[in-house]
Write a protein that holds these residues in place. Structure first.
Motif, short mmCIF file in Angstrom:
data_model
loop_
_atom_site.label_atom_id
_atom_site.label_comp_id
_atom_site.label_asym_id
_atom_site.label_seq_id
_atom_site.Cartn_x
_atom_site.Cartn_y
_atom_site.Cartn_z
N PHE A 129 0.82 -1.21 0.00
CA PHE A 129 0.00 0.00 0.00
C PHE A 129 0.85 1.26 0.00
O PHE A 129 0.45 2.30 -0.54
N THR A 130 2.02 1.18 0.60
CA THR A 130 2.92 2.34 0.66
C THR A 130 3.99 2.30 -0.44
O THR A 130 4.85 3.18 -0.49
N HIS A 131 3.92 1.28 -1.31
CA HIS A 131 4.87 1.16 -2.43
C HIS A 131 4.09 0.76 -3.70
O HIS A 131 4.35 -0.26 -4.33
N THR A 132 3.10 1.59 -4.06
CA THR A 132 2.18 1.22 -5.13
C THR A 132 2.75 1.45 -6.54
O THR A 132 2.10 1.11 -7.52
N THR A 133 3.91 2.03 -6.63
CA THR A 133 4.49 2.25 -7.96
C THR A 133 5.01 0.95 -8.57
O THR A 133 5.22 0.86 -9.78
N GLU A 142 -0.73 -2.71 -12.90
CA GLU A 142 -0.38 -1.57 -12.08
C GLU A 142 -1.54 -1.28 -11.14
O GLU A 142 -2.66 -1.76 -11.34
N PHE A 143 -1.29 -0.49 -10.11
CA PHE A 143 -2.35 -0.07 -9.20
C PHE A 143 -2.84 1.31 -9.63
O PHE A 143 -2.05 2.20 -9.92
N VAL A 152 -5.51 -1.26 -3.52
CA VAL A 152 -4.67 -2.45 -3.47
C VAL A 152 -5.51 -3.59 -2.91
O VAL A 152 -5.69 -3.70 -1.70
N GLY A 153 -6.06 -4.42 -3.80
CA GLY A 153 -6.78 -5.61 -3.37
C GLY A 153 -5.77 -6.72 -3.13
O GLY A 153 -5.34 -7.39 -4.06
N PHE A 154 -5.39 -6.92 -1.88
CA PHE A 154 -4.26 -7.80 -1.59
C PHE A 154 -4.66 -9.26 -1.62
O PHE A 154 -5.68 -9.64 -1.03
N PRO A 155 -3.89 -10.13 -2.28
CA PRO A 155 -4.22 -11.56 -2.38
C PRO A 155 -4.10 -12.27 -1.02
O PRO A 155 -3.36 -11.83 -0.14
N GLY A 156 -4.82 -13.38 -0.91
CA GLY A 156 -4.74 -14.19 0.31
C GLY A 156 -5.73 -13.76 1.37
O GLY A 156 -5.51 -13.98 2.56
#
Length: 403
Positions: A129-133, A142-143, A152-156
């Protein structure tokens, strides 16, 4: 102290999640290692397939057979080569339910493992979330900014939700100061969920939290809790923050779409026009590989029309694995209401009810982001069911002797 069986399940989770779908695990040695471990786990589970009955056994057996048979349906309906069958391995992880039942791993150890992975999920999400590039996790190219935030839809997510429900359960069931630690865990999970700006997931987590706390406190505290919840919800949606504004605007767009809502159109197409054979309408089309003509057809529908199978849950299950897989899940959901649980394990019901509510508008019932967690939840439920059955039988025997 972890024994071999506990270590096995620890690695089974992370390999099944492909290290939270890390980009580095989507190819090369790490991907092969994940598939190899899952393949071995499935093979050692198959001999235990018919050793138990009752509870959730039958619907899980139906799911396993449906997914296995779908390999041949992809060939029959779409001409997809059997060499693509490895695509199915992450979904055949259902078979490991039967090994877990044989191994009888204590639920307390499973809880600890899930809580560890839930914490890892939160930390990795915050990093991404803090490194979306740069995309480190997931299938995104890309986000992009969506609903007021870079989404950021994070997996898991399966282990994340289950860990939060375990934490909530511990808040009310523990009598020590540790409950404040679990409350902090649960609140942190709620914040992480809000940052992912998925309306349904946010709403459901709030409802589960509210339901759980209200069911275990006195009436006066119930009134106070509901009031706090209502005030917090009102404040969130009326304070001009990018996230709250984005969620409200998205809701307005979906409501105004009505019958043209993209999920409704996608479901209608897949149910009425997609499957090319009558047999496929019963047994499903099987899983697709992106490099096959079948896979390219599915990708073209998403690229050209916005018809994503992953957006229509139960329909996706039917399209891929057929009507019997749908029946199996209906049986699972039904049993989640009819098979009782001790209050220390209500989090198992909460997780299954999360799948039930989201089964029409997401891929939670079929996604590999949830699948291994679903298997573990049903193992724990079945384990408790069998213990309860033995206990009830013992009580009945004593009663008969006394008479």
């Amino acid at each position: 102290m972890f024994d071999k069986k506990t270590i096995f399940i620890f690695f089974l989770i992370i390999f099944s999640l492909k290290f939270f779908d890390a980009v580095v695990a989507n190819s090369g040695v790490l991907k092969n290692l994940c598939y190899a471990f899952m393949g071995i786990a499935i093979m050692i589970s198959i001999p235990h397939f018919f050793k138990s009955k009752g509870g959730f056994i039958l619907p899980i057996q139906i799911l396993c057979v449906s997914i296995l048979f779908s390999i041949f349906m992809a060939r029959f309906s779409w001409g997809q080569e059997l060499s693509y069958a490895a695509t199915t391995i992450p979904y055949l992880i259902w078979f490991t339910f039967f090994y877990l039942l044989y191994a009888k791993i204590p639920i307390s150890k499973i809880e600890n493992i899930i809580l560890i992975y839930g914490l890892i999920y939160m930390l990795l999400f915050l990093f991404q979330f803090t490194h979306t590039t740069v995309v480190y996790f997931g299938q995104h190219a890309e986000f992009v900014e969506d609903r007021g935030v870079v989404r950021v839809g994070f997996p898991g997510a399966g282990v994340f939700f289950l860990s939060c429900f375990i934490a909530v359960n511990k808040v009310t069931n523990l009598k020590t100061n540790m409950k404040y630690l679990w409350l902090a865990y649960a609140i942190t999970g709620l914040v992480i969920n809000i940052l992912q700006v998925t309306r349904q997931a946010i709403f459901l987590m709030l409802i589960v939290y509210l339901f759980h706390f209200l069911s275990s406190i006195k009436l006066v505290y119930k009134v106070v809790t509901v009031a706090i919840f209502a005030i917090a919800a009102y404040a969130f949606f009326n304070i001009e923050t990018p996230i709250s504004k984005g969620l409200v605007e998205q809701q307005k767009q979906d409501v105004s779409a009505g019958g043209d809502y993209i999920r409704i159109r996608a479901a209608d197409y897949f149910l009425t026009q997609f499957t090319p054979t009558d047999l496929g309408k019963v047994f499903g089309n099987g899983l697709y590989n992106n490099n096959s003509s079948y896979g390219k057809t599915v990708l073209a529908l998403s690229d050209n029309y916005g018809f994503f199978l992953s957006d229509i849950g139960l329909v996706e299950l039917y399209i891929l694995f057929g009507i019997f897989a749908v029946i199996a899940y209906i049986m699972i959901f039904y049993k989640s209401f009819t098979i009782p649980l001790p209050k220390d394990y209500y989090y198992l019901k909460y997780y299954l009810w999360l799948l039930l509510v989201t089964c029409l508008t997401s891929d939670s019932i079929i996604s590999t982001n949830f699948l291994i967690t679903t298997v573990i939840v049903l193992y724990c439920y079945q384990y408790l069911y069998e213990i309860g059955k033995i206990s009830r039988s013992h009580v009945a025997q004593i009663s008969a002797i006394n008479q």
